[in-house]
Design an enzyme around this catalytic site. Structure first.
Site, PDB file in Angstrom:
ATOM      1  N   GLN A   1       0.796  -1.212  -0.044  1.00 55.28           N
ATOM      2  CA  GLN A   1       0.122  -0.030  -0.012  1.00 55.28           C
ATOM      3  C   GLN A   1       1.058   1.266  -0.182  1.00 55.28           C
ATOM      4  O   GLN A   1       0.388   2.395  -0.574  1.00 55.28           O
ATOM      5  CB  GLN A   1      -0.997  -0.009   1.082  1.00 55.28           C
ATOM      6  CG  GLN A   1      -1.731   1.348   1.462  1.00 55.28           C
ATOM      7  CD  GLN A   1      -2.897   1.640   0.249  1.00 55.28           C
ATOM      8  OE1 GLN A   1      -3.251   0.696  -0.374  1.00 55.28           O
ATOM      9  NE2 GLN A   1      -3.027   2.950   0.257  1.00 55.28           N
ATOM     10  N   GLU A   2       2.074   1.336   0.809  1.00 54.40           N
ATOM     11  CA  GLU A   2       2.859   2.365   0.735  1.00 54.40           C
ATOM     12  C   GLU A   2       3.826   2.555  -0.637  1.00 54.40           C
ATOM     13  O   GLU A   2       3.807   3.879  -0.796  1.00 54.40           O
ATOM     14  CB  GLU A   2       3.737   2.200   1.917  1.00 54.40           C
ATOM     15  CG  GLU A   2       3.321   2.339   3.355  1.00 54.40           C
ATOM     16  CD  GLU A   2       2.865   3.734   3.470  1.00 54.40           C
ATOM     17  OE1 GLU A   2       3.215   4.668   2.740  1.00 54.40           O
ATOM     18  OE2 GLU A   2       2.132   3.997   4.682  1.00 54.40           O
TER      19      GLU A   2
END
EC number: 4.2.2.n1
Length: 476
Positions: free
Chosen positions: A302-303
């Protein structure tokens, strides 16, 4: 006289034996029950084995119900719905908890418990095919599971459309039929909305057609006879858990985050699992500590999409997108070094988890920690205080995710200590990570199942070879 005495002696022996059998039967009947025997089916939202143990809506509810009764849970998965029905009729199980819908046919065969959640029946087809607007004019048959609620729906529709036909599969489950759609082996099937939404994360080619039936209650099935006390206990338990918010919590846990779907993102994630994750998997496993490494890996995706050189205009960098102050605090010298970044991100996430109030349940702490990782611990605490002031539960993620977006509205953030925050992004952030995590768990389970099948095949081959050698060695 001697014959009469002999007959009398034999009769007394037989009577005594019969009395012993009756006493033994009574002893069995009065023996205290120690476990709740529950039949189920495999399914991501029903009953599934993960690296962290068993999971599933029905599993968690069954575990709670067994505890409510002072019993241990014995939950046994069966291959098909038909097998579940037969096990119930044979007295092998006390109830069926398998994500089954309330239908007239099931009402005629069993007693039905109260509703756990509601689903729609949707027609499913593969991306690229024409949208099936008219079910009566499909270019191929619909394939469904035998003894499923979908049979009843199709039978009702056939009264209006006599030309409607379908195929029944006796040895498949819903997930297998969806996989057959994705592989172009069948053209159409019917699935409940939750099963479809969960599985399209693994098979993004799946598409939902028209809804064939709306708002069906998912229930547990009890024996038609001799289950008065069990039904009474179940109703009492259901009211207790509903008041406690358990049903709402489990609905949020298993279903809320899967409703949002992005085809392009899902395809990209599945490709990245093959192309990028293997390079860093060992690092995730090594530094996860008490965390499930797949949650750490999902957070990293996600990052940065597992890009160790990722950069943001806001100044965060690396696999775990750490700020410079956070990196220094975590003892990280080079944020662009993937191993250091993963180690620092894992430590930072662990520190947040340890800071969270004890009132937050263990199974929800990770979502609070991830929201804090995204927008800051202080903003999450602000949202918790807002939730409490609004009469919501500040320690329940289902309530906090309603409040976090309010941090973007002046009416609310002016009441807080840390002010404005993009709370809606934090909600999407956590939901995305939960979806990525679920996908990683599913793929691990598929790989494990494949390994088990290969080992079983090898063992069978070795046994056959051994038997052949023994036969060859025996003299004719």
């Amino acid at each position: 006289m001697r014959s009469f005495l002999l007959i009398l002696f034999c009769v007394s022996l037989l009577t005594g034996c019969q009395g012993e059998r009756v006493d033994a039967a009574k002893a069995v009947e009065t023996q205290p029950k120690t476990q709740l025997n529950v039949g189920t089916l495999y399914g991501a939202q029903i009953y599934v084995t993960t690296g962290q143990g068993l999971a599933g809506f029905d599993y968690e509810m069954a575990e709670r119900f067994a505890k409510h009764q002072g019993l241990t849970l014995n939950m046994q998965p069966y291959p098909t719905i038909s097998d579940l029905y037969q096990a119930m009729r044979n007295g092998e199980i006390d109830l069926i908890a398998a994500g089954l819908a309330d239908t007239q046919s099931r009402r005629e065969q069993f007693r039905l418990g109260p509703p756990l959640y509601y689903v729609n029946q949707v027609l499913v087809y593969k991306q690229g095919a024409k949208y099936p607007t008219d079910v009566s004019q499909l270019d191929d048959n619909i394939t469904v599971i035998s003894d499923s609620s979908f049979i009843e729906t199709l039978a009702e529709m056939q009264k209006l459309y006599p030309e409607l036909v379908w195929d029944q599969q006796w040895d498949k489950d819903s997930e297998e039929l969806l996989a057959m759609i994705a592989r172009d082996e069948i053209s159409y099937t019917i699935a409940d909305s939750t099963t479809f939404e969960i599985n399209r994360r693994y098979m993004p080619e799946l598409r939902a057609g028209p809804v064939l039936r709306e708002g069906q209650a998912v229930v547990w099935l009890l024996p038609p006879n001799g289950s008065d006390q069990l039904m009474s206990d179940l109703l009492s338990f259901w009211h207790q858990e509903k008041r406690a918010g358990t049903l709402a919590h489990l609905n949020e846990k298993y279903f809320a985050h899967v409703k949002r779907f992005d085809y392009v993102d899902t395809r990209a994630f599945l490709r990245a699992i093959d192309s990028r994750l293997p390079k860093y998997r060992d690092n995730f496993v090594e530094y996860a500590g008490d965390l499930d490494w797949r949650k750490l890996a999902a957070t990293a995706y996600q990052e940065s999409h597992w890009n160790p050189n990722a950069r943001s205009p806001t100044g965060v960098r690396g696999m775990m997108m750490l700020t410079l102050p956070t990196a220094k605090q975590m003892g990280i010298d080079n944020r662009l070094d993937p191993e250091q970044s993963i180690r620092g991100g894992a430590k930072y996430l662990s520190d947040i988890l340890n800071r969270l109030p004890e009132s937050i349940p263990e199974n929800q702490r990770m979502w609070f920690a991830l929201a804090s990782y995204n927008i800051g611990y202080g903003h999450v605490e602000d949202a918790r205080k807002l939730a409490q002031s609004m009469g919501l539960n500040p320690s329940a993620w289902r309530d906090l995710k309603k409040v976090l977006p309010l941090l973007q509205k002046r009416k609310y953030y002016k009441q807080t200590r840390y002010g404005y925050a993009r709370g809606s992004e934090a909600v999407h952030y956590v939901d995305n990570i939960r979806r990525y995590y679920d996908t990683l768990v599913w793929i691990d389970n598929q790989n494990q199942q494949l390994q088990d099948e290969v080992m079983e095949a090898q063992q069978q081959t070795a046994e056959k070879q051994s038997q052949s050698e023994i036969s060859a060695a025996q003299p004719n």
